[in-house]
Design a protein around this motif. Structure first.
Motif, PDB file in Angstrom:
ATOM      1  N   GLU A 145       3.893   7.972   8.950  1.00 45.53           N
ATOM      2  CA  GLU A 145       4.882   6.902   9.101  1.00 45.53           C
ATOM      3  C   GLU A 145       4.518   5.939  10.227  1.00 45.53           C
ATOM      4  O   GLU A 145       4.820   4.754  10.141  1.00 45.53           O
ATOM      5  CB  GLU A 145       6.272   7.495   9.253  1.00 45.53           C
ATOM      6  CG  GLU A 145       6.697   8.178   7.949  1.00 45.53           C
ATOM      7  CD  GLU A 145       8.070   8.808   8.005  1.00 45.53           C
ATOM      8  OE1 GLU A 145       8.938   8.316   8.755  1.00 45.53           O
ATOM      9  OE2 GLU A 145       8.272   9.808   7.280  1.00 45.53           O
ATOM     10  N   LYS A 146       3.846   6.421  11.256  1.00 45.67           N
ATOM     11  CA  LYS A 146       3.372   5.520  12.314  1.00 45.67           C
ATOM     12  C   LYS A 146       2.376   4.515  11.731  1.00 45.67           C
ATOM     13  O   LYS A 146       2.466   3.320  11.986  1.00 45.67           O
ATOM     14  CB  LYS A 146       2.732   6.330  13.435  1.00 45.67           C
ATOM     15  CG  LYS A 146       2.237   5.489  14.585  1.00 45.67           C
ATOM     16  CD  LYS A 146       1.634   6.361  15.688  1.00 45.67           C
ATOM     17  CE  LYS A 146       1.044   5.503  16.789  1.00 45.67           C
ATOM     18  NZ  LYS A 146       0.397   6.320  17.820  1.00 45.67           N
ATOM     19  N   LEU A 147       1.429   5.002  10.923  1.00 45.41           N
ATOM     20  CA  LEU A 147       0.472   4.111  10.284  1.00 45.41           C
ATOM     21  C   LEU A 147       1.172   3.182   9.295  1.00 45.41           C
ATOM     22  O   LEU A 147       0.900   1.977   9.256  1.00 45.41           O
ATOM     23  CB  LEU A 147      -0.642   4.887   9.585  1.00 45.41           C
ATOM     24  CG  LEU A 147      -1.671   4.041   8.829  1.00 45.41           C
ATOM     25  CD1 LEU A 147      -2.350   3.018   9.753  1.00 45.41           C
ATOM     26  CD2 LEU A 147      -2.711   4.923   8.158  1.00 45.41           C
ATOM     27  N   GLY A 148       2.105   3.713   8.518  1.00 39.49           N
ATOM     28  CA  GLY A 148       2.848   2.896   7.561  1.00 39.49           C
ATOM     29  C   GLY A 148       3.610   1.766   8.240  1.00 39.49           C
ATOM     30  O   GLY A 148       3.590   0.618   7.787  1.00 39.49           O
ATOM     31  N   GLU A 149       4.263   2.084   9.342  1.00 45.27           N
ATOM     32  CA  GLU A 149       5.009   1.051  10.096  1.00 45.27           C
ATOM     33  C   GLU A 149       4.052  -0.002  10.650  1.00 45.27           C
ATOM     34  O   GLU A 149       4.353  -1.201  10.629  1.00 45.27           O
ATOM     35  CB  GLU A 149       5.802   1.694  11.228  1.00 45.27           C
ATOM     36  CG  GLU A 149       6.926   2.600  10.773  1.00 45.27           C
ATOM     37  CD  GLU A 149       8.076   1.859  10.103  1.00 45.27           C
ATOM     38  OE1 GLU A 149       8.291   0.669  10.391  1.00 45.27           O
ATOM     39  OE2 GLU A 149       8.756   2.490   9.277  1.00 45.27           O
ATOM     40  N   TYR A 150       2.905   0.435  11.132  1.00 43.08           N
ATOM     41  CA  TYR A 150       1.900  -0.489  11.642  1.00 43.08           C
ATOM     42  C   TYR A 150       1.437  -1.438  10.535  1.00 43.08           C
ATOM     43  O   TYR A 150       1.362  -2.658  10.740  1.00 43.08           O
ATOM     44  CB  TYR A 150       0.710   0.290  12.217  1.00 43.08           C
ATOM     45  CG  TYR A 150      -0.452  -0.598  12.614  1.00 43.08           C
ATOM     46  CD1 TYR A 150      -0.467  -1.230  13.855  1.00 43.08           C
ATOM     47  CD2 TYR A 150      -1.513  -0.819  11.743  1.00 43.08           C
ATOM     48  CE1 TYR A 150      -1.521  -2.049  14.220  1.00 43.08           C
ATOM     49  CE2 TYR A 150      -2.573  -1.641  12.090  1.00 43.08           C
ATOM     50  CZ  TYR A 150      -2.567  -2.262  13.334  1.00 43.08           C
ATOM     51  OH  TYR A 150      -3.608  -3.092  13.679  1.00 43.08           O
ATOM     52  N   LEU A 151       1.135  -0.879   9.368  1.00 40.78           N
ATOM     53  CA  LEU A 151       0.675  -1.719   8.251  1.00 40.78           C
ATOM     54  C   LEU A 151       1.752  -2.711   7.834  1.00 40.78           C
ATOM     55  O   LEU A 151       1.464  -3.884   7.566  1.00 40.78           O
ATOM     56  CB  LEU A 151       0.257  -0.846   7.064  1.00 40.78           C
ATOM     57  CG  LEU A 151      -0.975   0.028   7.267  1.00 40.78           C
ATOM     58  CD1 LEU A 151      -1.234   0.908   6.058  1.00 40.78           C
ATOM     59  CD2 LEU A 151      -2.204  -0.817   7.594  1.00 40.78           C
ATOM     60  N   ALA A 160       0.830  -1.205   0.000  1.00 45.17           N
ATOM     61  CA  ALA A 160       0.000   0.000   0.000  1.00 45.17           C
ATOM     62  C   ALA A 160       0.865   1.257   0.000  1.00 45.17           C
ATOM     63  O   ALA A 160       2.060   1.209   0.276  1.00 45.17           O
ATOM     64  CB  ALA A 160      -0.907   0.010   1.231  1.00 45.17           C
ATOM     65  N   ILE A 161       0.212   2.383  -0.298  1.00 45.00           N
ATOM     66  CA  ILE A 161       0.832   3.700  -0.169  1.00 45.00           C
ATOM     67  C   ILE A 161      -0.135   4.561   0.641  1.00 45.00           C
ATOM     68  O   ILE A 161      -1.307   4.685   0.291  1.00 45.00           O
ATOM     69  CB  ILE A 161       1.101   4.353  -1.534  1.00 45.00           C
ATOM     70  CG1 ILE A 161       2.006   3.466  -2.393  1.00 45.00           C
ATOM     71  CG2 ILE A 161       1.725   5.744  -1.343  1.00 45.00           C
ATOM     72  CD1 ILE A 161       2.156   3.934  -3.841  1.00 45.00           C
ATOM     73  N   GLY A 177       4.047  -3.971   9.692  1.00 44.54           N
ATOM     74  CA  GLY A 177       4.117  -4.972  10.747  1.00 44.54           C
ATOM     75  C   GLY A 177       3.003  -6.008  10.672  1.00 44.54           C
ATOM     76  O   GLY A 177       3.104  -7.071  11.271  1.00 44.54           O
ATOM     77  N   HIS A 178       1.960  -5.686   9.905  1.00 41.11           N
ATOM     78  CA  HIS A 178       0.835  -6.610   9.731  1.00 41.11           C
ATOM     79  C   HIS A 178       0.746  -7.151   8.302  1.00 41.11           C
ATOM     80  O   HIS A 178      -0.335  -7.539   7.843  1.00 41.11           O
ATOM     81  CB  HIS A 178      -0.472  -5.919  10.140  1.00 41.11           C
ATOM     82  CG  HIS A 178      -0.592  -5.759  11.618  1.00 41.11           C
ATOM     83  ND1 HIS A 178       0.018  -4.744  12.319  1.00 41.11           N
ATOM     84  CD2 HIS A 178      -1.214  -6.535  12.547  1.00 41.11           C
ATOM     85  CE1 HIS A 178      -0.226  -4.885  13.604  1.00 41.11           C
ATOM     86  NE2 HIS A 178      -0.970  -5.961  13.770  1.00 41.11           N
ATOM     87  N   GLY A 179       1.860  -7.149   7.603  1.00 40.34           N
ATOM     88  CA  GLY A 179       1.921  -7.789   6.280  1.00 40.34           C
ATOM     89  C   GLY A 179       1.460  -6.949   5.131  1.00 40.34           C
ATOM     90  O   GLY A 179       1.317  -7.438   4.014  1.00 40.34           O
ATOM     91  N   TYR A 180       1.186  -5.678   5.357  1.00 40.05           N
ATOM     92  CA  TYR A 180       0.776  -4.798   4.273  1.00 40.05           C
ATOM     93  C   TYR A 180       1.894  -3.851   3.925  1.00 40.05           C
ATOM     94  O   TYR A 180       1.894  -3.138   3.046  1.00 40.05           O
ATOM     95  CB  TYR A 180      -0.491  -4.004   4.647  1.00 40.05           C
ATOM     96  CG  TYR A 180      -1.719  -4.888   4.647  1.00 40.05           C
ATOM     97  CD1 TYR A 180      -2.382  -5.174   3.462  1.00 40.05           C
ATOM     98  CD2 TYR A 180      -2.201  -5.435   5.818  1.00 40.05           C
ATOM     99  CE1 TYR A 180      -3.486  -5.997   3.446  1.00 40.05           C
ATOM    100  CE2 TYR A 180      -3.312  -6.255   5.813  1.00 40.05           C
ATOM    101  CZ  TYR A 180      -3.954  -6.540   4.631  1.00 40.05           C
ATOM    102  OH  TYR A 180      -5.056  -7.348   4.613  1.00 40.05           O
TER     103      TYR A 180
END
Length: 126
Positions: free
Chosen positions: A115-121, A95-96, A123-126
């Motif tokens: 970037e917090k959301l990006g790192e979370y995604l 994703a972007i 970490g969950h395979g996205y």
């Protein structure tokens, strides 16, 4: 949580992002804020050139009919500016995360949220 929830409850609810979208790395729209009128062709061009900063250096970056001036980019993060608005994006594996912020939000405040959301995604395979 749905993709729309990430846009609404993580990005917009932060108070540091005015418009946002989550798209696939192929340019497909997964979710967006209501007033963020991006077109499919803008998203495809954006996603297809994400890893080519030289494209954005030469052409700028257009989303929702607004042409931003490219500032900097890596394989994960892109930054651009247009008057009192800024663009901060982060690419994950699938994703972007796209965000537009406006003054008085600082680039760092927007970057932290995206970037917090990006790192979370990631970490969950996205």
């Amino acid at each position: 949580m749905s993709w729309q929830d990430y846009v609404d409850k993580q990005l917009l609810a932060s108070g540091f992002v005015n418009h946002a979208a989550i798209i696939g790395t192929d340019g497909s729209l997964w979710a967006k804020s209501a007033a963020f009128n991006v077109t499919p062709s803008e998203l495809t061009t954006f996603a297809n050139n994400y890893s080519s900063p030289e494209f954005f250096q030469a052409n700028g970056l257009t989303l929702a009919g607004i042409r931003f001036i490219f500032l900097s980019g890596t394989d994960r993060v892109l930054r651009a500016k247009k008057n009192k608005s800024g663009l901060h994006c982060m690419k994950t594996e699938k994703a972007i995360v796209v965000s537009i912020y406006e003054e008085p939000t600082t680039p760092q405040q927007a970057a932290n949220v995206v970037e917090k959301l990006g790192e979370y995604l990631m970490g969950h395979g996205y």
